[in-house]
Design a protein around this motif. Structure first.
Motif, PDB file in Angstrom:
ATOM      1  N   ASN A  75       0.860  -1.183   0.000  1.00 54.10           N
ATOM      2  CA  ASN A  75       0.000   0.000   0.000  1.00 54.10           C
ATOM      3  C   ASN A  75       0.894   1.231   0.000  1.00 54.10           C
ATOM      4  O   ASN A  75       1.388   1.662   1.045  1.00 54.10           O
ATOM      5  CB  ASN A  75      -0.921  -0.005   1.217  1.00 54.10           C
ATOM      6  N   LYS A  76       1.101   1.799  -1.195  1.00 53.14           N
ATOM      7  CA  LYS A  76       2.040   2.906  -1.334  1.00 53.14           C
ATOM      8  C   LYS A  76       1.576   4.147  -0.575  1.00 53.14           C
ATOM      9  O   LYS A  76       2.372   4.829   0.064  1.00 53.14           O
ATOM     10  CB  LYS A  76       2.234   3.230  -2.816  1.00 53.14           C
ATOM     11  N   SER A  77       0.301   4.452  -0.619  1.00 50.39           N
ATOM     12  CA  SER A  77      -0.192   5.675   0.021  1.00 50.39           C
ATOM     13  C   SER A  77      -0.058   5.599   1.539  1.00 50.39           C
ATOM     14  O   SER A  77       0.211   6.598   2.198  1.00 50.39           O
ATOM     15  CB  SER A  77      -1.645   5.939  -0.361  1.00 50.39           C
ATOM     16  N   ALA A  78      -0.208   4.407   2.084  1.00 52.47           N
ATOM     17  CA  ALA A  78      -0.086   4.230   3.528  1.00 52.47           C
ATOM     18  C   ALA A  78       1.346   3.937   3.943  1.00 52.47           C
ATOM     19  O   ALA A  78       1.637   3.887   5.141  1.00 52.47           O
ATOM     20  CB  ALA A  78      -0.992   3.106   3.999  1.00 52.47           C
ATOM     21  N   LYS A  79       2.227   3.736   2.979  1.00 52.82           N
ATOM     22  CA  LYS A  79       3.622   3.374   3.227  1.00 52.82           C
ATOM     23  C   LYS A  79       3.698   2.115   4.098  1.00 52.82           C
ATOM     24  O   LYS A  79       4.406   2.079   5.117  1.00 52.82           O
ATOM     25  CB  LYS A  79       4.389   4.546   3.843  1.00 52.82           C
ATOM     26  N   GLN A  80       2.939   1.105   3.679  1.00 50.76           N
ATOM     27  CA  GLN A  80       2.896  -0.146   4.416  1.00 50.76           C
ATOM     28  C   GLN A  80       2.958  -1.317   3.451  1.00 50.76           C
ATOM     29  O   GLN A  80       2.489  -1.227   2.310  1.00 50.76           O
ATOM     30  CB  GLN A  80       1.619  -0.231   5.257  1.00 50.76           C
ATOM     31  N   PHE A  81       3.522  -2.422   3.905  1.00 46.28           N
ATOM     32  CA  PHE A  81       3.486  -3.652   3.132  1.00 46.28           C
ATOM     33  C   PHE A  81       3.448  -4.829   4.102  1.00 46.28           C
ATOM     34  O   PHE A  81       3.871  -4.700   5.264  1.00 46.28           O
ATOM     35  CB  PHE A  81       4.654  -3.762   2.142  1.00 46.28           C
ATOM     36  N   SER A  82       2.912  -5.933   3.634  1.00 43.09           N
ATOM     37  CA  SER A  82       2.721  -7.065   4.526  1.00 43.09           C
ATOM     38  C   SER A  82       2.990  -8.374   3.801  1.00 43.09           C
ATOM     39  O   SER A  82       2.903  -8.461   2.583  1.00 43.09           O
ATOM     40  CB  SER A  82       1.307  -7.061   5.102  1.00 43.09           C
ATOM     41  N   LEU A  83       3.321  -9.378   4.610  1.00 37.06           N
ATOM     42  CA  LEU A  83       3.569 -10.732   4.114  1.00 37.06           C
ATOM     43  C   LEU A  83       2.460 -11.640   4.636  1.00 37.06           C
ATOM     44  O   LEU A  83       2.183 -11.656   5.831  1.00 37.06           O
ATOM     45  CB  LEU A  83       4.929 -11.241   4.594  1.00 37.06           C
ATOM     46  N   HIS A  84       1.837 -12.375   3.720  1.00 38.27           N
ATOM     47  CA  HIS A  84       0.818 -13.357   4.074  1.00 38.27           C
ATOM     48  C   HIS A  84       1.348 -14.733   3.693  1.00 38.27           C
ATOM     49  O   HIS A  84       1.871 -14.907   2.586  1.00 38.27           O
ATOM     50  CB  HIS A  84      -0.476 -13.115   3.294  1.00 38.27           C
ATOM     51  N   ILE A  85       1.188 -15.703   4.587  1.00 41.62           N
ATOM     52  CA  ILE A  85       1.603 -17.067   4.290  1.00 41.62           C
ATOM     53  C   ILE A  85       0.353 -17.945   4.288  1.00 41.62           C
ATOM     54  O   ILE A  85      -0.263 -18.174   5.343  1.00 41.62           O
ATOM     55  CB  ILE A  85       2.624 -17.594   5.325  1.00 41.62           C
ATOM     56  N   MET A  86      -0.033 -18.392   3.125  1.00 46.64           N
ATOM     57  CA  MET A  86      -1.228 -19.227   2.996  1.00 46.64           C
ATOM     58  C   MET A  86      -0.916 -20.658   3.424  1.00 46.64           C
ATOM     59  O   MET A  86       0.200 -21.151   3.226  1.00 46.64           O
ATOM     60  CB  MET A  86      -1.710 -19.213   1.548  1.00 46.64           C
ATOM     61  N   ASP A  87      -1.929 -21.328   4.022  1.00 46.23           N
ATOM     62  CA  ASP A  87      -1.794 -22.737   4.404  1.00 46.23           C
ATOM     63  C   ASP A  87      -0.446 -22.978   5.095  1.00 46.23           C
ATOM     64  O   ASP A  87       0.366 -23.795   4.649  1.00 46.23           O
ATOM     65  CB  ASP A  87      -1.926 -23.626   3.161  1.00 46.23           C
ATOM     66  N   SER A  88      -0.195 -22.263   6.167  1.00 46.82           N
ATOM     67  CA  SER A  88       1.117 -22.335   6.820  1.00 46.82           C
ATOM     68  C   SER A  88       1.414 -23.749   7.324  1.00 46.82           C
ATOM     69  O   SER A  88       0.516 -24.510   7.717  1.00 46.82           O
ATOM     70  CB  SER A  88       1.186 -21.330   7.969  1.00 46.82           C
ATOM     71  N   GLN A  89       2.697 -24.081   7.284  1.00 45.80           N
ATOM     72  CA  GLN A  89       3.195 -25.399   7.664  1.00 45.80           C
ATOM     73  C   GLN A  89       4.227 -25.267   8.785  1.00 45.80           C
ATOM     74  O   GLN A  89       4.881 -24.232   8.899  1.00 45.80           O
ATOM     75  CB  GLN A  89       3.820 -26.078   6.466  1.00 45.80           C
ATOM     76  N   PRO A  90       4.424 -26.324   9.580  1.00 48.34           N
ATOM     77  CA  PRO A  90       5.456 -26.251  10.626  1.00 48.34           C
ATOM     78  C   PRO A  90       6.826 -25.883  10.068  1.00 48.34           C
ATOM     79  O   PRO A  90       7.615 -25.223  10.743  1.00 48.34           O
ATOM     80  CB  PRO A  90       5.435 -27.664  11.210  1.00 48.34           C
ATOM     81  N   GLY A  91       7.117 -26.272   8.838  1.00 46.55           N
ATOM     82  CA  GLY A  91       8.388 -25.931   8.209  1.00 46.55           C
ATOM     83  C   GLY A  91       8.548 -24.461   7.904  1.00 46.55           C
ATOM     84  O   GLY A  91       9.647 -24.013   7.576  1.00 46.55           O
ATOM     85  N   ASP A  92       7.456 -23.695   8.018  1.00 44.90           N
ATOM     86  CA  ASP A  92       7.531 -22.240   7.830  1.00 44.90           C
ATOM     87  C   ASP A  92       7.988 -21.531   9.097  1.00 44.90           C
ATOM     88  O   ASP A  92       8.219 -20.316   9.085  1.00 44.90           O
ATOM     89  CB  ASP A  92       6.167 -21.677   7.427  1.00 44.90           C
ATOM     90  N   SER A  93       8.110 -22.268  10.196  1.00 45.69           N
ATOM     91  CA  SER A  93       8.553 -21.683  11.461  1.00 45.69           C
ATOM     92  C   SER A  93       9.962 -21.127  11.285  1.00 45.69           C
ATOM     93  O   SER A  93      10.908 -21.861  10.964  1.00 45.69           O
ATOM     94  CB  SER A  93       8.538 -22.714  12.581  1.00 45.69           C
ATOM     95  N   ALA A  94      10.102 -19.835  11.454  1.00 45.45           N
ATOM     96  CA  ALA A  94      11.362 -19.138  11.180  1.00 45.45           C
ATOM     97  C   ALA A  94      11.195 -17.692  11.637  1.00 45.45           C
ATOM     98  O   ALA A  94      10.125 -17.288  12.085  1.00 45.45           O
ATOM     99  CB  ALA A  94      11.699 -19.187   9.686  1.00 45.45           C
ATOM    100  N   THR A  95      12.263 -16.934  11.490  1.00 46.04           N
ATOM    101  CA  THR A  95      12.194 -15.486  11.706  1.00 46.04           C
ATOM    102  C   THR A  95      12.097 -14.809  10.348  1.00 46.04           C
ATOM    103  O   THR A  95      12.850 -15.151   9.427  1.00 46.04           O
ATOM    104  CB  THR A  95      13.427 -14.972  12.469  1.00 46.04           C
ATOM    105  N   TYR A  96      11.171 -13.884  10.227  1.00 47.71           N
ATOM    106  CA  TYR A  96      10.942 -13.173   8.973  1.00 47.71           C
ATOM    107  C   TYR A  96      11.306 -11.705   9.144  1.00 47.71           C
ATOM    108  O   TYR A  96      10.906 -11.066  10.121  1.00 47.71           O
ATOM    109  CB  TYR A  96       9.484 -13.321   8.541  1.00 47.71           C
ATOM    110  N   PHE A  97      12.055 -11.198   8.183  1.00 49.32           N
ATOM    111  CA  PHE A  97      12.449  -9.792   8.187  1.00 49.32           C
ATOM    112  C   PHE A  97      11.921  -9.110   6.940  1.00 49.32           C
ATOM    113  O   PHE A  97      12.104  -9.609   5.825  1.00 49.32           O
ATOM    114  CB  PHE A  97      13.972  -9.653   8.180  1.00 49.32           C
ATOM    115  N   CYS A  98      11.294  -7.953   7.122  1.00 53.77           N
ATOM    116  CA  CYS A  98      11.018  -7.110   5.972  1.00 53.77           C
ATOM    117  C   CYS A  98      12.206  -6.151   5.822  1.00 53.77           C
ATOM    118  O   CYS A  98      12.987  -5.966   6.757  1.00 53.77           O
ATOM    119  CB  CYS A  98       9.728  -6.326   6.142  1.00 53.77           C
ATOM    120  N   ALA A  99      12.341  -5.584   4.658  1.00 61.77           N
ATOM    121  CA  ALA A  99      13.420  -4.651   4.400  1.00 61.77           C
ATOM    122  C   ALA A  99      12.998  -3.696   3.302  1.00 61.77           C
ATOM    123  O   ALA A  99      11.980  -3.903   2.626  1.00 61.77           O
ATOM    124  CB  ALA A  99      14.705  -5.385   4.011  1.00 61.77           C
TER     125      ALA A  99
END
Lengths: 115, 115
Positions: free
Chosen positions: B67-91
């Motif tokens: 969302n450029k006007s709000a200066k925001q962005f997000s990450l969605h993980i569909m159908d999450s799995q135990p293997g997705d367990s991790a640390t996530y960084f935006c940049a």
């Protein structure tokens, strides 16, 4: 193709001691970076290099020095270690940012403890 | 000055849930927004990235909403799995000028996906 390698993996220093962390990449990348990772702080850029023989300061450069004498190597030095430098250090490299792909490839990290 | 703010700090979901991680930035000159995934004891690795000319990008189960006007962005993980367990960084970074290639990271989100 090893990618980005870091030496050593672990190190314990006493306050005032010096050490050098070595980063090597075999991808012929122009850009190389040193980050530190602390809990709740994300990754913060210490120094970076845009080519052999060039270095520049990042966000948190105080207490660190770097050198890039060869394109494939980027050294991070601590002249007089302090407990505040206890952290996990990551090296990364990337090709020249083109706007098409700006992926930074990270090494496995060096865990440094300063007593 | 933290130019990229990430939330939440930690997130726990059940398998199949859709965790959402949010980031907000201040510098309107930023034009490249990657997400990195980091497993314990490893360096971060690029997961997915977006540029502000699109509002959404999907790669497999991972989606970035921007969302450029709000200066925001997000990450969605569909159908999450135990293997997705991790640390996530935006940049975020800007392509051009003296900041070319320099990433500013968020603080990180520790995601745990229970079986």
């Amino acid at each position: 193709n090893a990618g980005v390698t870091q030496t050593p993996k672990f190190r314990v220093l006493k306050t005032g001691q010096s050490m050098t962390l070595l980063c090597a990449q075999d991808m012929n990348h122009e850009y190389m970076y040193w980050y530190r990772q602390d809990p709740g702080m994300g990754l913060r850029l210490i120094h970076y290099s845009v080519g052999e023989g060039t270095t520049a300061k990042g966000e948190v450069p105080d207490g660190y020095n770097v050198s890039r004498l060869k394109k494939q190597n980027f050294l991070l030095g601590l002249e007089s270690a302090a407990p505040s430098q206890t952290s996990v250090y990551f090296c990364a490299s990337s090709s020249f940012p083109s706007g098409a792909t700006d992926t930074q490839y990270f090494g496995p990290g060096t865990r440094l403890t300063v007593l | 000055q933290q130019q990229v703010k990430q939330s939440p700090q930690s997130l726990i979901v059940q398998k199949g849930g859709i965790p959402i991680i949010n980031c907000a930035y201040e510098n309107t000159a930023f034009d490249y927004f990657p997400w990195y995934q980091q497993f314990p004891g490893k360096g971060p690795a690029l997961l997915i990235a977006i540029r502000p000319d699109v509002s959404e990008k999907k790669e497999g189960r991972f989606t970035i909403s921007f969302n450029k006007s709000a200066k925001q962005f997000s990450l969605h993980i569909m159908d999450s799995q135990p293997g997705d367990s991790a640390t996530y960084f935006c940049a975020a970074s800007r392509t051009g000028g003296t900041s070319y290639g320099k990433l500013t990271f968020g603080q990180g989100t520790i995601l745990t996906v229970h079986p």
